[in-house]
Design an enzyme around this catalytic site. Sequence first.
Site, PDB file in Angstrom:
ATOM      1  CG  PHE A 195      -1.875   1.142   1.297  1.00 28.96           C
ATOM      2  CD1 PHE A 195      -2.845   1.344   0.326  1.00 28.96           C
ATOM      3  CD2 PHE A 195      -1.795   2.039   2.357  1.00 28.96           C
ATOM      4  CE1 PHE A 195      -3.729   2.409   0.413  1.00 28.96           C
ATOM      5  CE2 PHE A 195      -2.679   3.108   2.453  1.00 28.96           C
ATOM      6  CZ  PHE A 195      -3.646   3.287   1.475  1.00 28.96           C
ATOM      7  CB  ALA A 215       9.878  -3.264   0.004  1.00 25.32           C
ATOM      8  CB  ALA A 234      12.087  -3.442  -3.250  1.00 20.75           C
ATOM      9  CD  GLU A 273      -5.506  -7.052   5.933  1.00 21.96           C
ATOM     10  OE1 GLU A 273      -4.598  -6.331   6.402  1.00 21.96           O
ATOM     11  OE2 GLU A 273      -5.601  -8.259   6.172  1.00 21.96           O
ATOM     12  CE1 TYR A 321       4.364  -9.360  -3.652  1.00 29.37           C
ATOM     13  CE2 TYR A 321       3.373  -7.184  -3.903  1.00 29.37           C
ATOM     14  CZ  TYR A 321       3.372  -8.454  -3.334  1.00 29.37           C
ATOM     15  OH  TYR A 321       2.399  -8.807  -2.444  1.00 29.37           O
TER      16      TYR A 321
END
Length: 678
Positions: free
Chosen positions: A345, A379, A383, A439, A381
Amino acid sequence: MSSKSSSRAAASARSSRKRSRDQNPRKNLRAKSSSPFTDFGSYMVEKNRKLRAQFQADASASSLDTNNHSESDQENGVFHGVSIFVDGFTIPSSQELRGYMLKHGGRFENYFSRHTVTHIICGNLPDSKMRNLRAFSHGLPVVRPEWVLDCLAANRLLNCAPYRLKMSENSTRKQQKISCYFHHPGTSTHNDAQNTINHDEKIAAVASGCSERRGQVSEESPGERRANPESTCMQDEFSPSDAAGSSGAPSSIVNSSYLGNEKFKESVEINCIEASNQVHSTLTDPNFVENYFKSSRLHFIGTWRNRYRKRFSKLLTGDKSRNEKFNCYSIGQKAAIIHIDMDCFFVSVITRNQPDLLDKPVAVCHSNNPRGTAEISSANYVARGYGVRAGTFVRDAKACCPHLVIFPYDFEAYEEVAEQFYSIIHKHCSKVQALSCDEAFLDVTGCGNPEEIASTIRKEIEETTRCTASAGIAENLLLARLATRSAKPNGQRFVPSEKVKDYLNDLPIVALPGIGHATYEKLKSWNIHTCGQMRTIPKEALQRNFGLKIGDILWNYCRGIDNRTVEIVQETKSVGAEVNWGIRFNDIMDCHHFLLSLCKEVSLRLRGCGVQGRTITLKVKKRKKGASEPVKFMGCGDCENMSRSVTVPVVTDNEIALLRIAKQIFASFYVGMSYSNL
DNA sequence: ATCCTCCCCTAC
DNA sequence: TAAGGTAGGGGAGGAT
């Protein structure tokens, strides 16, 4: 404990009402229908409102006590239409700049908002901070404080363009700036009561003023020469002896300036050395607690739910029967649960307008210093492919991914995207449980094809926010959440009932909610790694080792059984404030000031929620004997935790009542600092 | 048996 | 430099 270790204590205070004498936890938090807030979420709004009101009141007062400034002068003042936000250390100080705005028709914002601020005033900042500023300023001019002074000297609003901060100019001044930010406890020059408390009467005086929560008071001392000596300034006309009584007229503008005073310069340098390793701690910033919360991502996450409650209060009526009402679909009908979660996020929001970064490793962090101990918060994906995870120190992240792109936080943007996220979800579903800003659980039983619903919602989220979300669909909350895990990133997955056993068999137990570090380590020592393996443990054995309830939950979870339902309304049971970073005390006054700040914060939050408490808990961290300075910059390191609560006969939300109890508990800890003289 | 207090653990 | 918060659940053990 030794006096040294006692000077390194971190503390927190929590006012809670978990149980009451009548054994009904709900009655412990007494709702006040007359409260100006419906819940805590309005607290920042209310705080800003009060700060503005205070500013207005001060502005009116100043027009009365200054002969040559009338109210109409303020309306037509030099800074009419100007609203400044001061970032970092400035000369003149932010407090003085506030004063000039006050006197000359401008506005002073304590919190940055691109909707209200017209100019960001910034003295000098390192490059990294400059990049932060750029990221959040949204194109607003970032100008040197000299602009304000020169406008006053010219008695008109000058074009700010020549005063705009440039990166290169900033870099050349970096050294000087760092060494000049200091505050020495006890050398405070302003007369704010917060810093002059030394007996109970004065504490009371602070308290009464505190319900009106005054604006940020900067105590930054002057410590550097003006960057632009050519600019129109009146440095030679004023001596430091003017410092005491700023009346806002041009002749007192630089009242606390050190310029041209060799003696003062020398003392500044001495203090600089002394304070160089104390920047941004309770020792250097009289408004540390307040400022800390503004920058804390965990605080943002922790308080988000309250803001959500406020924002979507109409959909969360507070009717306790609402949960049951919504969950009574026909008996025997299998539930359809969607778990939806935004992908990384914090990073997604920051990079949503920069598609060129999609294939680059990007992370969000307070600092870009490749040798620093700032923690990566999120981070992407790419990273993660390099081993960069949330919680990694930036130096470790840079070590395994040298070209990692780091962005600062943008809490305003997170708030904005979270609102879009929930607006979309509420449009498609009435049974929503908000887990966090990114979420949620949705109960879509009997609402149509759950996979189609999830797909529609995800598509709309991506179109609206330019950030992707993943979803899991299953018959219960546990399986839906686990399904999301395997659907990420930017995917969705349905786990049908008949596939549950296979799906869980090889699933690592760490994936189960409720299994954190401690439980995992314990199970690992039993050589249990997967849900399949955990199914071999009898329920009694789990209960014996983890307790009746947790044992039962674990036994159920590894079989895919989850009896929870989607809860729309979640009641507040406790309210608290904690700070465990940047806490350094030299003496009991530092400690007292900190406790007072925390009590004020708790009081404000209680009022924001419209609740009061009777059980007050104080938690204090004390550096463990022999423990060295923490690895993490300004962290609390290895500490001994102390916690004690006191239940009083009458509920309260009053900061002085809270402080009185907090002091009493603090004294009982015997940490090597005595409250006896206060 | 039931509470209260002081923890620990967990999620986000 | 850097911002390690917030809140709930639950267990151990002592008090009543």
